[in-house]
Write a protein that holds these residues in place. Structure first.
Motif, mmCIF file in Angstrom:
data_model
loop_
_atom_site.group_PDB
_atom_site.id
_atom_site.type_symbol
_atom_site.label_atom_id
_atom_site.label_comp_id
_atom_site.label_asym_id
_atom_site.label_seq_id
_atom_site.Cartn_x
_atom_site.Cartn_y
_atom_site.Cartn_z
ATOM 1 N N GLU A 106 -90.611 17.493 5.781
ATOM 2 C CA GLU A 106 -90.012 16.522 6.696
ATOM 3 C C GLU A 106 -88.732 15.950 6.091
ATOM 4 O OE1 GLU A 106 -92.791 13.431 7.674
ATOM 5 O OE2 GLU A 106 -93.701 14.617 9.256
ATOM 6 N N VAL A 107 -87.849 15.516 6.972
ATOM 7 C CA VAL A 107 -86.611 14.886 6.545
ATOM 8 C C VAL A 107 -86.924 13.464 6.089
ATOM 9 C CG1 VAL A 107 -84.344 14.124 7.342
ATOM 10 C CG2 VAL A 107 -85.318 16.251 8.214
ATOM 11 N N GLU A 108 -86.364 13.054 4.985
ATOM 12 C CA GLU A 108 -86.542 11.685 4.498
ATOM 13 C C GLU A 108 -85.228 10.947 4.751
ATOM 14 O OE1 GLU A 108 -88.912 8.746 2.655
ATOM 15 O OE2 GLU A 108 -89.499 10.822 2.840
ATOM 16 N N LEU A 109 -85.230 9.991 5.672
ATOM 17 C CA LEU A 109 -84.027 9.239 6.002
ATOM 18 C C LEU A 109 -83.869 8.055 5.052
ATOM 19 C CD1 LEU A 109 -84.495 9.195 9.880
ATOM 20 C CD2 LEU A 109 -82.892 10.610 8.586
ATOM 21 N N PRO A 110 -82.626 7.741 4.674
ATOM 22 C CA PRO A 110 -82.406 6.574 3.813
ATOM 23 C C PRO A 110 -82.611 5.296 4.632
ATOM 24 C CG PRO A 110 -80.315 7.533 4.474
ATOM 25 C CD PRO A 110 -81.390 8.433 5.005
ATOM 26 N N THR A 111 -83.567 4.467 4.231
ATOM 27 C CA THR A 111 -83.888 3.291 5.030
ATOM 28 C C THR A 111 -83.525 2.003 4.325
ATOM 29 O OG1 THR A 111 -86.150 3.232 4.190
ATOM 30 C CG2 THR A 111 -85.788 4.425 6.256
ATOM 31 N N LEU A 112 -83.290 0.992 5.145
ATOM 32 C CA LEU A 112 -83.086 -0.375 4.694
ATOM 33 C C LEU A 112 -84.373 -1.134 4.967
ATOM 34 C CD1 LEU A 112 -79.598 -0.845 6.370
ATOM 35 C CD2 LEU A 112 -80.035 -0.346 3.963
ATOM 36 N N SER A 113 -84.593 -2.216 4.260
ATOM 37 C CA SER A 113 -85.826 -2.980 4.430
ATOM 38 C C SER A 113 -85.599 -4.219 5.291
ATOM 39 C CB SER A 113 -86.350 -3.405 3.058
ATOM 40 O OG SER A 113 -87.488 -4.213 3.215
ATOM 41 N N ASP A 114 -86.498 -4.428 6.260
ATOM 42 C CA ASP A 114 -86.495 -5.630 7.105
ATOM 43 C C ASP A 114 -87.906 -6.213 7.094
ATOM 44 O OD1 ASP A 114 -85.692 -7.620 8.905
ATOM 45 O OD2 ASP A 114 -85.956 -6.347 10.657
ATOM 46 N N ALA A 115 -88.411 -6.491 5.892
ATOM 47 C CA ALA A 115 -89.786 -6.983 5.741
ATOM 48 C C ALA A 115 -90.010 -8.288 6.492
ATOM 49 C CB ALA A 115 -90.131 -7.148 4.270
ATOM 50 N N SER A 116 -88.994 -9.154 6.548
ATOM 51 C CA SER A 116 -89.127 -10.437 7.254
ATOM 52 C C SER A 116 -88.951 -10.268 8.760
ATOM 53 C CB SER A 116 -88.096 -11.435 6.731
ATOM 54 O OG SER A 116 -86.787 -11.014 7.101
ATOM 55 N N GLN A 117 -88.553 -9.082 9.181
ATOM 56 C CA GLN A 117 -88.332 -8.746 10.586
ATOM 57 C C GLN A 117 -87.234 -9.582 11.245
ATOM 58 O OE1 GLN A 117 -92.058 -8.450 12.659
ATOM 59 N NE2 GLN A 117 -93.059 -7.816 10.800
ATOM 60 N N GLN A 118 -86.303 -10.034 10.449
ATOM 61 C CA GLN A 118 -85.166 -10.799 10.944
ATOM 62 C C GLN A 118 -84.369 -9.990 11.968
ATOM 63 O OE1 GLN A 118 -82.124 -11.052 8.016
ATOM 64 N NE2 GLN A 118 -80.630 -11.953 9.394
ATOM 65 N N VAL A 119 -84.044 -8.760 11.614
ATOM 66 C CA VAL A 119 -83.201 -7.937 12.476
ATOM 67 C C VAL A 119 -83.983 -7.440 13.692
ATOM 68 C CG1 VAL A 119 -81.728 -5.896 12.586
ATOM 69 C CG2 VAL A 119 -81.758 -7.310 10.530
ATOM 70 N N ALA A 120 -85.231 -7.061 13.495
ATOM 71 C CA ALA A 120 -86.061 -6.625 14.626
ATOM 72 C C ALA A 120 -86.163 -7.749 15.658
ATOM 73 C CB ALA A 120 -87.446 -6.206 14.149
ATOM 74 N N GLY A 121 -86.366 -8.976 15.202
ATOM 75 C CA GLY A 121 -86.433 -10.120 16.107
ATOM 76 C C GLY A 121 -85.102 -10.412 16.764
ATOM 77 N N LEU A 122 -84.025 -10.345 15.988
ATOM 78 C CA LEU A 122 -82.681 -10.604 16.495
ATOM 79 C C LEU A 122 -82.307 -9.635 17.619
ATOM 80 C CD1 LEU A 122 -79.933 -12.147 16.034
ATOM 81 C CD2 LEU A 122 -79.347 -10.291 14.468
ATOM 82 N N LEU A 123 -82.716 -8.381 17.472
ATOM 83 C CA LEU A 123 -82.365 -7.350 18.455
ATOM 84 C C LEU A 123 -83.441 -7.133 19.515
ATOM 85 C CD1 LEU A 123 -80.695 -4.772 16.050
ATOM 86 C CD2 LEU A 123 -79.564 -6.359 17.626
ATOM 87 N N GLY A 124 -84.553 -7.842 19.412
ATOM 88 C CA GLY A 124 -85.608 -7.727 20.422
ATOM 89 C C GLY A 124 -86.390 -6.433 20.352
ATOM 90 N N ILE A 125 -86.538 -5.879 19.161
ATOM 91 C CA ILE A 125 -87.234 -4.608 18.975
ATOM 92 C C ILE A 125 -88.731 -4.858 18.856
ATOM 93 C CG2 ILE A 125 -87.493 -2.628 17.435
ATOM 94 C CD1 ILE A 125 -84.852 -2.759 19.033
#
Length: 191
Positions: A106-125
């Protein structure tokens, strides 16, 4: 007025407020966020203000949908990199306890961490794998699309509507996104 009526009116008012905030978010603008790489260095959204578009994709290696999309996302990232599009892959916690890693091959994509879910919440994901297309503007980044990557998360060869690709082609051509936000199929993000 009875307690029941007040409760119902309050519930209706909160629902209306929630819907209006969600609608505003879909065509809204965000200013900036900063996340960490695996090497613990900071990556700020504003550092990509010179790009034509930024695609933020939320993933988790324990989610089968994220794993099914990895090859397609790597291909899209490679195809659009030379056209001024930056892909940011964000690893978020999901409602699964199983640790996830890429399977052999499988392809391994370089990821950033959003453990606090700040960005997920900001973008409504709410799910992985869900994508957001941001276009740099003078006031930050305009949200041009939020939703599914395509219409078939399970079988890449059976995709009939490549939503993310369509949006990117339209944004790069200076046209409106042309695709309404599409509901993503995937694993729920842990809240």
């Amino acid at each position: 007025m009875s307690f029941r009526r007040i409760s119902i009116l309050t519930a209706v008012a909160l629902l209306a407020l929630t819907i209006s905030v969600a609608r505003a978010q879909a065509g809204g603008t965000i200013s900036d966020f900063t996340l960490k790489t695996a090497a613990n260095s900071d990556v700020a959204l504003k550092s990509y203000a010179g790009n034509k578009a930024v695609v933020v994709v939320f993933l988790n290696p324990a989610c089968a949908f994220s794993r099914l999309y990895q090859e397609r996302l790597a291909s899209l990232s490679s195809a659009y990199r030379g056209r001024g599009v930056q892909f940011l892959f964000i690893n978020v916690p999901i409602n699964l306890d199983a640790p996830g890693t890429a399977a052999p091959g499988e392809v391994e994509l370089p990821t950033l961490s959003d453990a606090s879910q700040q960005v997920a919440g900001l973008l409504g994901i709410t799910k992985t794998a869900e994508a957001v297309v941001l276009e740099p503007t003078s006031g930050g980044f305009a949200i041009r699309y939020r939703g599914a990557i395509d219409d078939n998360p399970q079988v890449a060869s059976s995709v009939q509507q490549a939503y993310l690709k369509q949006v990117l082609d339209n944004v790069l051509a200076g046209r409106p996104a042309g695709v309404a936000d599409k509901r993503a199929a995937g694993c729920l993000i842990k809240r």
